[in-house]
Design a protein around this motif. Structure first.
Motif, PDB file in Angstrom:
ATOM      1  N   LEU A 282       4.384  10.568  -6.565  1.00  0.00           N
ATOM      2  CA  LEU A 282       5.633  10.847  -5.861  1.00  0.00           C
ATOM      3  C   LEU A 282       6.581   9.656  -5.990  1.00  0.00           C
ATOM      4  O   LEU A 282       6.175   8.514  -5.803  1.00  0.00           O
ATOM      5  CB  LEU A 282       5.364  11.126  -4.381  1.00  0.00           C
ATOM      6  N   SER A 283       7.828   9.942  -6.284  1.00  0.00           N
ATOM      7  CA  SER A 283       8.825   8.894  -6.411  1.00  0.00           C
ATOM      8  C   SER A 283       9.154   8.314  -5.041  1.00  0.00           C
ATOM      9  O   SER A 283       9.295   9.050  -4.064  1.00  0.00           O
ATOM     10  CB  SER A 283      10.105   9.455  -7.037  1.00  0.00           C
ATOM     11  N   PRO A 284       9.332   7.003  -4.956  1.00  0.00           N
ATOM     12  CA  PRO A 284       9.743   6.411  -3.679  1.00  0.00           C
ATOM     13  C   PRO A 284      11.132   6.883  -3.255  1.00  0.00           C
ATOM     14  O   PRO A 284      11.473   6.813  -2.075  1.00  0.00           O
ATOM     15  CB  PRO A 284       9.735   4.907  -3.964  1.00  0.00           C
ATOM     16  N   ASP A 285      11.916   7.382  -4.206  1.00  0.00           N
ATOM     17  CA  ASP A 285      13.266   7.862  -3.904  1.00  0.00           C
ATOM     18  C   ASP A 285      13.302   9.333  -3.520  1.00  0.00           C
ATOM     19  O   ASP A 285      14.371   9.853  -3.195  1.00  0.00           O
ATOM     20  CB  ASP A 285      14.184   7.643  -5.104  1.00  0.00           C
ATOM     21  N   ARG A 286      12.174  10.020  -3.569  1.00  0.00           N
ATOM     22  CA  ARG A 286      12.153  11.445  -3.209  1.00  0.00           C
ATOM     23  C   ARG A 286      12.613  11.602  -1.760  1.00  0.00           C
ATOM     24  O   ARG A 286      12.061  10.951  -0.864  1.00  0.00           O
ATOM     25  CB  ARG A 286      10.740  12.009  -3.359  1.00  0.00           C
ATOM     26  N   PRO A 287      13.602  12.449  -1.489  1.00  0.00           N
ATOM     27  CA  PRO A 287      13.988  12.693  -0.092  1.00  0.00           C
ATOM     28  C   PRO A 287      12.805  13.219   0.702  1.00  0.00           C
ATOM     29  O   PRO A 287      12.112  14.142   0.270  1.00  0.00           O
ATOM     30  CB  PRO A 287      15.098  13.741  -0.218  1.00  0.00           C
ATOM     31  N   ALA A 288      12.562  12.626   1.847  1.00  0.00           N
ATOM     32  CA  ALA A 288      11.398  13.013   2.648  1.00  0.00           C
ATOM     33  C   ALA A 288      11.422  14.487   2.993  1.00  0.00           C
ATOM     34  O   ALA A 288      10.374  15.148   3.016  1.00  0.00           O
ATOM     35  CB  ALA A 288      11.338  12.170   3.918  1.00  0.00           C
ATOM     36  N   GLY A 289      12.610  15.030   3.242  1.00  0.00           N
ATOM     37  CA  GLY A 289      12.721  16.432   3.630  1.00  0.00           C
ATOM     38  C   GLY A 289      12.315  17.405   2.551  1.00  0.00           C
ATOM     39  O   GLY A 289      12.148  18.602   2.824  1.00  0.00           O
TER      40      GLY A 289
ATOM     41  N   TYR B 195       0.815  -1.214   0.000  1.00  0.00           N
ATOM     42  CA  TYR B 195       0.000   0.000   0.000  1.00  0.00           C
ATOM     43  C   TYR B 195       0.848   1.264   0.000  1.00  0.00           C
ATOM     44  O   TYR B 195       0.384   2.316  -0.445  1.00  0.00           O
ATOM     45  CB  TYR B 195      -0.991  -0.059   1.165  1.00  0.00           C
ATOM     46  N   VAL B 196       2.099   1.178   0.428  1.00  0.00           N
ATOM     47  CA  VAL B 196       3.008   2.312   0.277  1.00  0.00           C
ATOM     48  C   VAL B 196       3.308   2.527  -1.204  1.00  0.00           C
ATOM     49  O   VAL B 196       3.267   3.657  -1.705  1.00  0.00           O
ATOM     50  CB  VAL B 196       4.305   2.092   1.077  1.00  0.00           C
ATOM     51  N   CYS B 197       3.593   1.429  -1.915  1.00  0.00           N
ATOM     52  CA  CYS B 197       3.825   1.542  -3.362  1.00  0.00           C
ATOM     53  C   CYS B 197       2.614   2.141  -4.070  1.00  0.00           C
ATOM     54  O   CYS B 197       2.754   3.038  -4.922  1.00  0.00           O
ATOM     55  CB  CYS B 197       4.145   0.170  -3.953  1.00  0.00           C
ATOM     56  N   GLU B 198       1.447   1.648  -3.720  1.00  0.00           N
ATOM     57  CA  GLU B 198       0.231   2.122  -4.392  1.00  0.00           C
ATOM     58  C   GLU B 198      -0.072   3.581  -4.056  1.00  0.00           C
ATOM     59  O   GLU B 198      -0.474   4.359  -4.922  1.00  0.00           O
ATOM     60  CB  GLU B 198      -0.951   1.229  -3.997  1.00  0.00           C
TER      61      GLU B 198
ATOM     62  N   GLN C 149      15.573  -1.345   1.225  1.00  0.00           N
ATOM     63  CA  GLN C 149      15.628  -2.013   2.530  1.00  0.00           C
ATOM     64  C   GLN C 149      15.157  -3.464   2.450  1.00  0.00           C
ATOM     65  O   GLN C 149      14.437  -3.959   3.307  1.00  0.00           O
ATOM     66  CB  GLN C 149      14.799  -1.241   3.555  1.00  0.00           C
ATOM     67  N   GLY C 150      15.555  -4.128   1.376  1.00  0.00           N
ATOM     68  CA  GLY C 150      15.238  -5.534   1.212  1.00  0.00           C
ATOM     69  C   GLY C 150      13.839  -5.823   0.705  1.00  0.00           C
ATOM     70  O   GLY C 150      13.464  -6.990   0.576  1.00  0.00           O
ATOM     71  N   ARG C 151      13.053  -4.788   0.397  1.00  0.00           N
ATOM     72  CA  ARG C 151      11.676  -4.976  -0.081  1.00  0.00           C
ATOM     73  C   ARG C 151      11.541  -4.458  -1.501  1.00  0.00           C
ATOM     74  O   ARG C 151      12.118  -3.423  -1.853  1.00  0.00           O
ATOM     75  CB  ARG C 151      10.675  -4.232   0.828  1.00  0.00           C
ATOM     76  N   SER C 152      10.766  -5.150  -2.308  1.00  0.00           N
ATOM     77  CA  SER C 152      10.541  -4.731  -3.683  1.00  0.00           C
ATOM     78  C   SER C 152       9.694  -3.463  -3.734  1.00  0.00           C
ATOM     79  O   SER C 152       8.665  -3.377  -3.056  1.00  0.00           O
ATOM     80  CB  SER C 152       9.834  -5.839  -4.472  1.00  0.00           C
ATOM     81  N   THR C 153      10.123  -2.520  -4.538  1.00  0.00           N
ATOM     82  CA  THR C 153       9.373  -1.280  -4.746  1.00  0.00           C
ATOM     83  C   THR C 153       9.007  -1.201  -6.218  1.00  0.00           C
ATOM     84  O   THR C 153       9.869  -1.344  -7.088  1.00  0.00           O
ATOM     85  CB  THR C 153      10.218  -0.046  -4.371  1.00  0.00           C
ATOM     86  N   PHE C 154       7.735  -0.977  -6.482  1.00  0.00           N
ATOM     87  CA  PHE C 154       7.259  -0.856  -7.857  1.00  0.00           C
ATOM     88  C   PHE C 154       6.796   0.584  -8.075  1.00  0.00           C
ATOM     89  O   PHE C 154       6.101   1.148  -7.229  1.00  0.00           O
ATOM     90  CB  PHE C 154       6.116  -1.838  -8.114  1.00  0.00           C
ATOM     91  N   PHE C 155       7.155   1.173  -9.224  1.00  0.00           N
ATOM     92  CA  PHE C 155       6.847   2.578  -9.463  1.00  0.00           C
ATOM     93  C   PHE C 155       6.927   2.881 -10.956  1.00  0.00           C
ATOM     94  O   PHE C 155       7.504   2.106 -11.736  1.00  0.00           O
ATOM     95  CB  PHE C 155       7.826   3.480  -8.700  1.00  0.00           C
TER      96      PHE C 155
END
Length: 286
Positions: free
Chosen positions: A197-204, A187-190, A274-280
């Motif tokens: 938003l890119s999963p690689d976007r710096p949170a800050g 659900y984070v990926c979705e 972090q060891g988990r697959s990310t789809f984007f």
């Protein structure tokens, strides 16, 4: 691993049969799951009444009249099953096809109707605890849980504050249970895809506009997943045996190499965080 929608689906499936039910004939078919069962676990549950069922993050909480809370974490493959037909004397209507992985069984009687309740866990990564409310609320893991994502506590302002000055990426920020409890990989990926938003976007670097879009995306995807009964991948089923349907609505998860559903020419990619697959989608998620 079951995430918030799946655990909430289990809670809702059990509630009509366990709310105010009296537990009896509790049996443990092995001494442990991930951890040993609590001391005198079956004895303490026998005769107890379930006052209410709650979910906190990915945990099921059965509040009992013995001033204890039966805490269950489903792990990767844990599932409850409640028999839909009532028990007729000592005759059990269902045919048990998974006895090897059945670790807990009990009878739940509500309004004079008795039903079989069973817990299965092939990989035994789940666990059960039996704690007083004071003991539960004092545990470090419970105290460390963040806000519930479907509550008003999750807001754009909260998300901005959580992300402020953080160098970690958005995927890692959302996966950390200390900020938002119950979110998992699917659900984070979705949600990130819905918020563009890119999963690689710096949170800050999250902006107020981004925070508003992401907050809405998190709530919407979770609400839709709960309504669909969760996602039935791996061995997940609801407590009544039905499969969840949300996997048919995935926009990015497990869709590597397929076209983005926004029809923008993007192709779904996969990477590991972090060891988990990310789809984007590298085209629409920035």
């Amino acid at each position: 691993m079951p995430e918030l929608p799946e655990v909430e689906t289990v809670r809702r499936g059990l509630e009509p049969y366990l709310d105010t039910a009296i537990l009896s004939d509790v049996e443990l078919h092995r001494p442990n799951l991930r951890y040993p069962f609590p001391e005198r676990f079956a004895d303490q549950l026998n005769g107890a009444t379930v006052l209410r069922l709650e979910r906190r993050a990915k945990y099921l909480l059965f509040h009992l009249d013995i001033q204890k809370i039966w805490v269950t974490h489903l792990g990767m493959t844990g599932r409850f099953q409640v028999e839909q037909q009532a028990l007729d004397g000592n005759y059990y209507h269902a045919v048990d096809t998974d006895s090897k992985h059945r670790h807990v069984s009990a009878i739940a009687t509500r309004d004079g109707v008795a039903r079989k309740l069973e817990f299965f866990d092939p990989r035994r990564f789940g666990f059960m605890l039996l704690l007083t409310p004071a003991e539960l609320y004092a545990t470090s893991w419970y105290q460390s849980l963040g806000v519930e994502p479907l509550s008003d506590a999750l807001s754009p302002a909260y998300l901005l504050d959580m992300a402020r000055d953080r160098k970690t990426n958005l995927k890692a920020l959302l996966m950390a249970q200390g900020g938002i409890a119950g979110l998992g990989n699917i659900y984070v990926c979705e949600a990130l895809w819905r918020a563009k938003l890119s999963p690689d976007r710096p949170a800050g670097k999250l902006t107020p506009k981004d925070a508003e879009a992401l907050t809405d995306a998190i709530k919407t995807v979770l609400e839709e997943a709960v309504a669909a009964g969760g996602s039935s991948i791996s061995d997940f089923t609801a407590a009544t045996g039905e499969l969840g349907l949300f996997q048919h609505s995935f926009c990015v998860y497990d869709r590597k190499g397929q076209p983005c559903r926004r029809e923008d020419g993007g192709i779904i990619e996969r990477k590991v965080h972090q060891g988990r697959s990310t789809f984007f989608c590298p085209k629409c998620q920035r």
